[in-house]
Design an enzyme around this catalytic site. Structure first.
Site, PDB file in Angstrom:
ATOM      1  N   HIS A 126       0.818  -1.224   0.000  1.00 41.99           N
ATOM      2  CA  HIS A 126       0.000   0.000   0.000  1.00 41.99           C
ATOM      3  C   HIS A 126       0.851   1.274   0.000  1.00 41.99           C
ATOM      4  CE1 HIS A 126      -3.663  -2.183   0.362  1.00 41.99           C
ATOM      5  NE2 HIS A 126      -3.432  -2.621   1.580  1.00 41.99           N
ATOM      6  N   ASP A 163      -2.830 -10.412  -2.539  1.00 40.70           N
ATOM      7  CA  ASP A 163      -3.425  -9.930  -1.302  1.00 40.70           C
ATOM      8  C   ASP A 163      -4.878  -9.544  -1.585  1.00 40.70           C
ATOM      9  OD1 ASP A 163      -2.268  -8.574   1.536  1.00 40.70           O
ATOM     10  OD2 ASP A 163      -4.075  -7.619   0.761  1.00 40.70           O
ATOM     11  N   HIS A 165      -6.476  -7.070  -0.581  1.00 35.87           N
ATOM     12  CA  HIS A 165      -6.585  -5.634  -0.784  1.00 35.87           C
ATOM     13  C   HIS A 165      -5.711  -5.216  -1.976  1.00 35.87           C
ATOM     14  CE1 HIS A 165      -7.354  -6.296   3.575  1.00 35.87           C
ATOM     15  NE2 HIS A 165      -8.378  -5.499   3.313  1.00 35.87           N
ATOM     16  N   ASP A 250      -4.948 -12.627   3.291  1.00 30.94           N
ATOM     17  CA  ASP A 250      -6.196 -12.158   3.878  1.00 30.94           C
ATOM     18  C   ASP A 250      -7.411 -12.430   3.002  1.00 30.94           C
ATOM     19  OD1 ASP A 250      -4.911 -10.369   2.200  1.00 30.94           O
ATOM     20  OD2 ASP A 250      -4.958  -8.695   3.596  1.00 30.94           O
TER      21      ASP A 250
END
Length: 316
Positions: A126, A163, A165, A250
């Site tokens: 991120h 991931d 996200h 995740d």
């Protein structure tokens, strides 16, 4: 198989300033306890070195690097609503996370092994060139990819981010580049709110960013065909010199921060697709750990990935 880690990953605990923060050292502890029971799957264990400031600045602005260093030196604090540093321990962890990814790229491109895994935290995908966010201080996989191209002789790098996200920071680092193919499979509509199908890069990089959001509830029936039928052929035609995985866990059904339904063995299946791709291309493959906030399922999923990368399917 190379396995890189560093004790600094266990020293940084955001809960010191933000009670209930999900990015806990237990994530690495659980993984390494599981791997130890399996004799580390025969991997060669190495200590992740600290990144140099020059390596950090391959991707990040001087302003960002200096501001994080100063905040850590001054005792820590909040960067945003999700991201905190607790002092010097945070900076050490971030340096060894980025440095481990760089060392993994170096060792793989030097022919010291064909596959490797970097088990570090904090995560990185991120972190944008001028912004730390989403539990991430520096973008470990982006720094490693840029190091591979700028310093290690790679012409092109393929990065797959699985991931749950979207890897907004990695996308931002390379969105106008044609020498990095960045692909992300992620749950649509959740943090950080980026990663639409229409986002395909810009300028010289148009078409070299691939976003494949999936709906909540998606399991292997959605994720695996995207890798096998869409991304593997695309990456094969791209002909990279190095493949890197932003390996988040995740999307597991047990994870508290999202709503996908992968099982631990599904990460092994995804890893096998990438291992087979790398073997066909004759290029090295490395995974850099990202998210995964249910320690037990993260440990099982990462172990399944490592086993798949080194060709050992009998990991349970």
């Amino acid at each position: 198989m190379l396995y890189l880690s560093h004790p600094a990953s266990l020293e940084y605990d955001p809960r010191e300033l933000m009670s209930g923060h999900p990015d806990v050292p237990d994530r690495i502890v659980a993984l390494e306890a599981h791997l130890a029971e399996l004799d580390w799957l025969g991997a060669e264990r190495r200590e992740a070195p600290a990144a140099t400031e020059e390596q950090l600045r391959l991707v990040h602005s001087e302003r960002l690097v200096d501001s994080i260093a100063e905040l850590c030196r001054s005792g820590g604090g909040a960067i945003d609503a999700d991201t905190v540093v607790t002092g010097e321990a945070s900076y050490r962890a971030a340096l060894h996370a980025a440095g481990g990814a760089c060392e993994l790229a170096r060792a793989l491109l030097a022919g010291e092994d064909t596959v490797g895994y970097c088990a570090v935290r904090p995560s990185g995908h991120h972190a944008e060139p001028d912004r730390a966010m989403g539990f991430c201080l520096f973008n470990n996989v982006a720094i490693a990819a840029e190091h591979a191209i700028r310093d290690l002789g790679a012409r092109k790098v393929f990065i797959l981010d699985w991931d749950v996200h979207h890897g907004n920071g990695t996308e931002a680092a390379f969105r106008d580049r044609a020498d990095v193919l960045f692909a992300s499979i992620h749950q649509g509509g959740i943090y950080p709110g980026t990663g639409r199908v229409a986002d395909i890069g810009s300028g010289a990089g148009e078409g070299f960013t691939v976003n494949l959001p999936v709906p909540a509830g998606s399991g292997a029936e959605a994720w695996l065909p995207l890798i096998e039928q869409a991304l593997v052929p695309l990456a094969e035609s791209f002909e990279p010199d190095l493949i890197l995985i932003s390996a988040g866990y995740d999307a597991h059904r047990a994870d508290p921060l999202a709503s996908c339904n992968l099982e631990s063995e599904d990460f092994g299946a995804m890893g096998r697709h990438l291992r087979d791709l790398a073997a066909r291309l004759g290029v090295p493959l490395g995974a850099v750990q990202e998210g995964g906030y249910h320690p037990a399922s993260m440990a099982e999923s990462a172990t399944a990935t490592i086993a798949a990368l080194c060709g050992d399917c009998c990991w349970t």
